[in-house]
Design a protein around this motif. Structure first.
Motif, PDB file in Angstrom:
ATOM      1  N   SER A 226       0.810  -1.209   0.000  1.00  0.00           N
ATOM      2  CA  SER A 226       0.000   0.000   0.000  1.00  0.00           C
ATOM      3  C   SER A 226       0.853   1.273   0.000  1.00  0.00           C
ATOM      4  CB  SER A 226      -0.865  -0.003   1.253  1.00  0.00           C
ATOM      5  OG  SER A 226      -1.468   1.232   1.422  1.00  0.00           O
TER       6      SER A 226
ATOM      7  N   TYR B 246      -0.529   3.967   1.318  1.00  0.00           N
ATOM      8  CA  TYR B 246      -1.033   4.723   2.473  1.00  0.00           C
ATOM      9  C   TYR B 246       0.074   4.785   3.533  1.00  0.00           C
ATOM     10  CZ  TYR B 246      -4.259   6.476   5.984  1.00  0.00           C
ATOM     11  OH  TYR B 246      -4.885   7.265   6.928  1.00  0.00           O
TER      12      TYR B 246
ATOM     13  N   GLU C   1      -9.262   4.240   3.871  1.00  0.00           N
ATOM     14  CA  GLU C   1      -7.984   4.038   3.152  1.00  0.00           C
ATOM     15  C   GLU C   1      -7.039   3.196   3.997  1.00  0.00           C
ATOM     16  OE1 GLU C   1      -6.751   4.778   0.079  1.00  0.00           O
ATOM     17  OE2 GLU C   1      -8.858   5.209  -0.330  1.00  0.00           O
TER      18      GLU C   1
ATOM     19  N   LYS D  16      -8.024  -0.358   3.836  1.00  0.00           N
ATOM     20  CA  LYS D  16      -7.559  -0.937   2.561  1.00  0.00           C
ATOM     21  C   LYS D  16      -6.077  -1.277   2.637  1.00  0.00           C
ATOM     22  CE  LYS D  16     -10.440   1.358  -0.867  1.00  0.00           C
ATOM     23  NZ  LYS D  16     -10.401   2.437  -1.844  1.00  0.00           N
ATOM     24  N   ALA D  17      -5.306  -0.385   3.282  1.00  0.00           N
ATOM     25  CA  ALA D  17      -3.856  -0.613   3.401  1.00  0.00           C
ATOM     26  C   ALA D  17      -3.593  -1.911   4.162  1.00  0.00           C
ATOM     27  CB  ALA D  17      -3.190   0.570   4.105  1.00  0.00           C
TER      28      ALA D  17
ATOM     29  N   ASP E 291      -4.252  -4.877   2.070  1.00  0.00           N
ATOM     30  CA  ASP E 291      -3.172  -5.072   1.092  1.00  0.00           C
ATOM     31  C   ASP E 291      -2.158  -6.131   1.514  1.00  0.00           C
ATOM     32  OD1 ASP E 291      -3.719  -3.577  -1.065  1.00  0.00           O
ATOM     33  OD2 ASP E 291      -1.966  -2.268  -0.879  1.00  0.00           O
TER      34      ASP E 291
END
Ligand code: NAI
Length: 427
Positions: free
Chosen positions: A2, A4, A116, A119-120, A123
């Motif tokens: 990621s 992020y 976000e 999501k990271a 990942d």
């Protein structure tokens, strides 16, 4: 990987934060005998070697010790918060220094950053998920269904998360097995009851510097959390009023000696309001209309939807920060209604909040750890869906805790065991 930023990348000067976070973790660790006992085995046996664990939890000192236990047991772990206001940045930074851990958790993120960061974590391509509120499981199912095939299973920490999972399961939409860690006795009877009770009251008192004695404390919902809050408030010499929608729980509260009444009536007399329902719209415009000047409004349920803040904002002629963590809303007639922690989990989201006492979280996280171990060892034998924590695992954690406390207890004799298992002995 990621893009992020990790917490280390987000902080201007991470080093002092890492030191302070480590200090907080060390203190908590001294009071977590269950995790310490599991650590002895995990460090040697490395049960989590090869596993990638994605976590979305309240990132503070106790959680951090669970995270580190899993990492020291061989897992690669990525973690973020499960609430925008409950992360301790210093603890998050301390965790991020561990070679097997990446932490994206930061306090005060907006909605976009919150998702976000989830999501990271995803990942990492997790083989196991550990959630508090189910936001990560939801994100995986909605946006990354291709990952589900390699996920062995998950664990869910809280009531609201388990409710959501059961709804998802009923719709046939839950695609991997998840342990309802929340529902097991070693968690609910201690964490939800005593943990929420003690830490909510402590956080409200510390945030406001106000007393409980003689106050009318309105507890919205008399489930596990509500029972704890009511009991501890009564113990501080408050007059407890309970609101409920479930007749047996309303009766239980009545038989405990609390006043039970609809929120419309409680609103007129309450001094402090604490919602614990896991439901929405418990305190709304009609209630704000009739409240006394100076009331405190707080929520201990998982999401910030129990107090209708939008309505309050619309009704107010002015709003300002009255103290750290206290937002005052001034009504047209001059009354001030004070909301703590933006209506988010009051025991975790006020600026000075510490969450549950350490000993309580040792139990909850002991269950989390043995459930992760169970998924690694036997995950394939569980179908997709919500599963109860196996009773022998729950008992095992209770026995570790009793031994650590130096408490001895009886065991059944052979004759008793046989008697309890038979139907033939009558009068
Ligand atoms: P529970 O299901 O045992 O209790 C909820 C109670 O609220 C039930 O008795 C229900 O009948 C009642 N209720 C629902 N709608 C209501 C309404 N409109 N008015 C009055 N009462 C209503 O759940 P539990 O375990 O007590 O959890 C409650 C919430 O607290 C959940 O969101 C859970 O995730 C969260 N939680 C928060 C913790 C914290 O650290 N603050 C710790 C553990 C759980």
């Amino acid at each position: 990987m990621s893009t992020y930023p990790t917490i280390t990348e987000q902080l201007d000067d991470p080093e002092p934060a890492q030191t302070e976070g480590r200090r907080k973790m060390d203190w908590a660790r001294q009071h977590m005998p269950i995790l310490e006992s599991l650590r002895e085995d995990y460090e040697t046996d490395q049960p989590f070697a090869g596993q990638r664990i994605g976590m979305a939890m309240h990132v503070e000192a106790k959680t951090a010790n669970l995270v580190e236990l899993l990492a020291d047991g061989g897992a690669e772990v990525a973690i973020t918060g499960c609430n925008p206001l409950s992360t301790h940045d210093d603890v998050s930074a301390a965790l991020d220094t561990h070679e097997n851990i990446t932490s994206y958790a930061k306090r005060g993120v907006d909605d976009e950053e919150y998702y976000e960061a989830i999501k990271a974590v995803i990942d990492i391509d997790p083989t196991i998920t550990v959630d508090d509120g189910m936001d990560m499981i939801a994100a995986i199912h909605e946006d990354y269904p291709e990952l589900i095939e390699t996920i062995v299973g998950g664990c869910e920490e809280t009531t609201t998360g388990v409710h959501r999972l059961r709804a998802m399961d009923a719709d046939g939409e839950l695609k991997y097995p998840v342990f309802a860690v929340n529902d097991t006795p070693m968690k609910t009877l201690f964490d939800n009851v005593h943990g929420t009770g003690e830490s909510s009251l402590a956080s409200i008192a510390m945030t406001t510097n106000l007393s409980w004695a003689g106050k009318n404390v309105v507890v919205g919902g008399y489930g596990y959390c509500g029972k704890g809050v009511a009991k501890k408030a009564a113990g501080q010499n408050a007059n407890v009023i309970v609101t409920e929608v479930e007749p047996r729980r309303a009766l239980e509260a009545h038989m405990e000696g609390y006043d039970v009444m609809p929120m419309a009536e409680a609103a007129e007399v309450g001094d402090v309001f604490i919602t614990t329902t896991g439901n929405r719209d418990i305190i709304t415009g009609e209630h704000f209309e009739s409240m006394k000047d100076g009331v405190l409004l707080s929520n201990a349920g998982h999401f910030d939807i129990e107090i209708a803040l939008d309505e309050l904002d619309d009704m107010a002629v002015d709003s300002y920060e009255a103290r750290d963590g206290v937002q005052a809303y001034e009504m047209p007639d001059g009354r001030r209604l004070n909301v703590l922690a933006e209506g988010r989990l009051v025991n975790l989201a006020t600026p000075i909040a510490l969450g549950h006492p350490v000993e309580v979280m040792d139990q909850s996280f002991g269950i989390q750890a043995v459930c992760v171990e169970e998924l690694v060892e036997n995950g394939e034998s569980y179908d997709a869906g919500v599963h109860e924590v196996p009773d022998d695992l729950d008992k095992q954690v209770a026995e570790i805790k009793l031994a650590a406390e130096g408490v001895e207890f009886d065991s059944l004799t052979e004759a008793q065991r046989e008697y309890m298992g038979s139907w033939e002995h009558g009068t």
